[in-house]
Design an enzyme around this catalytic site. Structure first.
Site, short mmCIF file in Angstrom:
data_model
loop_
_atom_site.label_atom_id
_atom_site.label_comp_id
_atom_site.label_asym_id
_atom_site.label_seq_id
_atom_site.Cartn_x
_atom_site.Cartn_y
_atom_site.Cartn_z
N HIS A 1 19.68 71.89 63.54
CA HIS A 1 18.25 72.16 63.73
C HIS A 1 18.06 73.53 64.41
O HIS A 1 17.24 74.34 63.95
CB HIS A 1 17.62 71.04 64.58
N GLU A 2 18.81 73.76 65.48
CA GLU A 2 18.64 75.02 66.22
C GLU A 2 19.10 76.22 65.40
O GLU A 2 18.46 77.27 65.41
CB GLU A 2 19.40 74.97 67.55
N CYS B 1 10.16 69.34 67.28
CA CYS B 1 10.46 70.75 67.53
C CYS B 1 9.43 71.30 68.51
O CYS B 1 8.23 71.04 68.35
CB CYS B 1 10.41 71.52 66.21
N HIS C 1 16.73 77.67 62.92
CA HIS C 1 15.73 78.62 63.45
C HIS C 1 16.21 80.07 63.28
O HIS C 1 15.40 80.97 63.11
CB HIS C 1 15.49 78.37 64.93
ZN ZN Z 1 13.03 73.52 66.64
#
Ligand code: ZN
Length: 180
Positions: free
Chosen positions: A144-145, A102, A148
């Site tokens: 994953h994104e 990341c 966030h």
């Molecule tokens: Zn990330």
């Protein structure tokens, strides 16, 4: 070109929830500039994806895509796309894991298991609505994104805290594909 500063783990903004972008603002100048800055920032950092909160903007906006990454030479290319106000539904239990990195946790990676098949609904930068099933590595990157946007980092999802460390120390360890 405007490369913005990428926040690193520990910054409280990375732990906040991002707000949806109102439909009437999707095509605004402000959002267009934000998208450009996000691609510039992602490319400058040689990343595979970037979420707006990583540059301190708490809006539900993600950019992904790259032709080839120096950081992850084995990763396949991924079409560039812009994801606004995403909703993800899991279609499969996680049975497979991969090493993730990341841009907000630089120099490190960890082993995470995620579903490899998801249904995602989102708007693109033209205000067009998408509803698609996404599989494989792309599904990992999007999850994953989109994490966030909920204030979640991949380190929260480590399969085993021992499967986490600095890239150099993990060289030689099973270095599968990683996402950002
Ligand atoms: Zn990330």
């Amino acid at each position: 070109m405007a490369v913005r500063k990428i926040l690193r783990a520990g910054d409280p903004l990375l732990r906040k929830k991002s707000a949806p972008i109102p439909q009437t603002e999707i095509r605004s100048k402000e959002i267009k500039k934000l998208i450009r800055d996000m691609f510039d920032t992602m490319d400058d950092a040689d990343g595979l994806g970037l979420a707006a909160p990583q540059i301190g903007v708490l809006k539900q906006l993600v950019v992904v895509g790259f032709d080839r990454s120096e950081r992850y030479p084995d990763a396949p290319g991924m079409q560039r796309s812009i994801v606004i106000n995403p909703e993800i539904e899991t279609l499969e239990d996680p049975t497979e894991g991969s090493w993730e990195g990341c841009l907000s946790v630089p120099g490190m990676r960890g082993y995470v298991e995620r579903p490899r098949k998801i249904r995602m609904k989102w708007f693109d930068e033209n205000e067009d609505f998408h509803d698609e099933v996404i599989e494989g590595y792309d599904a990992v990157v999007y999850q994953h994104e989109c994490d966030h946007l909920d204030g979640v980092l991949y380190v929260d999802r480590l399969k085993d805290p021992r499967l986490f460390g600095f890239n150099e120390e993990l060289e030689g360890a099973s270095a599968e594909r990683a996402s950002v």
